[in-house]
Design an enzyme around this catalytic site. Structure first.
Site, short mmCIF file in Angstrom:
data_model
loop_
_atom_site.label_atom_id
_atom_site.label_comp_id
_atom_site.label_asym_id
_atom_site.label_seq_id
_atom_site.Cartn_x
_atom_site.Cartn_y
_atom_site.Cartn_z
N PHE A 60 -2.63 1.63 1.27
CA PHE A 60 -3.49 0.82 0.42
C PHE A 60 -2.82 0.44 -0.89
O PHE A 60 -3.21 -0.54 -1.54
CB PHE A 60 -4.78 1.61 0.14
CG PHE A 60 -5.80 0.91 -0.70
CD1 PHE A 60 -6.41 -0.25 -0.27
CD2 PHE A 60 -6.17 1.43 -1.94
CE1 PHE A 60 -7.37 -0.89 -1.04
CE2 PHE A 60 -7.13 0.80 -2.72
CZ PHE A 60 -7.73 -0.35 -2.27
N TYR A 61 -1.82 1.19 -1.31
CA TYR A 61 -1.20 0.96 -2.61
C TYR A 61 -0.48 -0.39 -2.63
O TYR A 61 0.39 -0.65 -1.79
CB TYR A 61 -0.23 2.07 -2.96
CG TYR A 61 -0.86 3.42 -3.21
CD1 TYR A 61 -2.24 3.55 -3.41
CD2 TYR A 61 -0.10 4.58 -3.23
CE1 TYR A 61 -2.82 4.78 -3.64
CE2 TYR A 61 -0.66 5.83 -3.46
CZ TYR A 61 -2.03 5.91 -3.66
OH TYR A 61 -2.61 7.14 -3.89
N THR A 62 -0.84 -1.20 -3.59
CA THR A 62 -0.29 -2.55 -3.79
C THR A 62 -0.20 -3.31 -2.46
O THR A 62 0.79 -3.97 -2.16
CB THR A 62 1.09 -2.52 -4.49
OG1 THR A 62 1.99 -1.69 -3.74
CG2 THR A 62 0.97 -1.99 -5.90
#
Length: 366
Positions: A60-62
């Site tokens: 989900f990160y960036t």
């Protein structure tokens, strides 16, 4: 930072400070404070140079960029085998697809395969459920973790941001059916966020889950860059730019003010003392630190090079002690020595019953 400890009830050796890479990349939800690959590389390299081996990311990160950037940096440095590489799944990768989110088997398997592609590796050392989705049966999650271990796609399993009862249920089910156990529980923990202490900490200690604490500096509140202003909060950062944060109350300011005094007495930064306090709390196996520059990372990496004196720790403990309401007030030493065993000194084991094992030339400080 060449000291490593076992994570939970496992043989996996990790640094006490893990590198969080939520800001590696400039896309998606975390774009406001993201770093390009060129900006992320010196941060990553500095962590490796300091001896760190525990890397934390998530699909989900960036919007997946964190994993992609990490994959290229790891390949460039040629350090895949020496790293404990962690990723997570739960959050949506396609809002139009109901099975492209949550903790169901279909999404778990698709997510790990996508993470492996982005990271350019054929296995993850540690794979975590990112957030409880409230509906997927815990038995399905545990069995899928076990299948992923047997398939060689992951080495260890863990949980992040779930209720304590859910973690206990998952671990108990795994133990009862000889399935892959959870070794890690990732939770927010800091001097201004201590809600996990009554339930999660003893549960983790009892069931063999090593806690990895995220946001140890309270989203930046414990760095000293914010002050009480006449019109509210003063200072530059997420707390004053409408970011994802909680309100700052009087008890938070009591913690900030006491932390500032302790840091001055020790000749350390507020962030270093805040990280040190979390890292040396019961059940904590590692603390996730992030950085916006190599210089900021350097400061955080020295957070365990000193010891907080008992008197100063007591002051910090008292400044941020959360109220123990309802039934939890009955589990305190004060209540039990008053009602359960008045006039007696009763403990679980005598001092020295289980001395720590340390394989090193000298015992580390902190």
């Amino acid at each position: 930072m060449n000291d490593y400890y076992l994570l939970g009830r496992s043989g996996l050796r990790v640094s006490r400070l893990a590198l969080g890479t939520m800001n590696f990349g400039t896309g998606g939800f975390h774009a406001a404070y993201g770093k390009t690959e060129a900006e992320a590389e010196p941060i990553f390299r500095r962590y490796l140079e300091a001896g760190g081996n525990f890397i934390d990311t998530a699909d989900f990160y960036t919007a997946g960029e964190s994993e992609t950037i990490l994959g290229r940096l790891i390949a460039s440095a040629g350090v895949r085998d020496r790293l404990v590489l962690t990723s997570k799944f739960t959050n949506t990768t396609d809002p139009a697809d109901p099975n492209a989110s949550g903790n169901g088997r279909k999404h778990m398997i698709r997510s790990v395969e996508a993470s492996l592609r982005r990271l350019g590796t054929d296995y993850l050392d540690l794979y975590l459920l990112h957030t409880w989705d409230r509906i997927t049966p815990v038995e399905e999650v545990v069995r899928t973790f076990d299948d992923l271990v047997r398939a060689g796609k992951i080495r260890y399993a863990g949980l992040s941001d779930v209720p304590a009862w859910y973690a206990a249920r998952a671990q108990s089910f795994a133990e009862a059916h000889a399935l892959t156990p959870m070794i890690n529980l990732q939770l927010p923990y800091s001097l201004v966020a201590r809600d996990i202490e009554p339930e999660f900490v003893p549960m983790a200690q009892s069931l063999g889950l090593g806690l990895t604490a995220w946001s140890p500096i309270g989203g930046g509140l414990l760095t000293g860059k914010y002050r009480r202003g006449t019109d509210g909060l003063a200072g530059e950062g997420r707390f004053t730019k409408g970011g994802d944060h909680r309100p700052v109350g009087d008890r938070d300011w009591q913690v900030v003010e006491e932390l500032e005094r302790v840091a001055a007495e020790l000749g350390r930064s507020m962030a270093q003392v805040a990280i040190n306090w979390v890292a040396t709390q019961p059940a904590v196996g590692s603390v996730i630190i992030g950085a916006s520059s190599p210089e900021q990372l350097d400061g955080n990496l020295t957070a365990l090079d000193f010891e907080i004196p008992p008197e100063a720790r007591h002051r910090l403990d008292q400044a941020g002690a959360p109220p123990r309401g309802s039934v939890y007030s009955m589990f305190t030493p004060e209540y039990q020595s008053w009602v359960v065993s008045p006039g007696l000194g009763i403990g679980d084991k005598p001092a020295g019953y289980t001395p720590p094992t340390w394989n090193g030339a000298a015992r580390p400080v902190g």
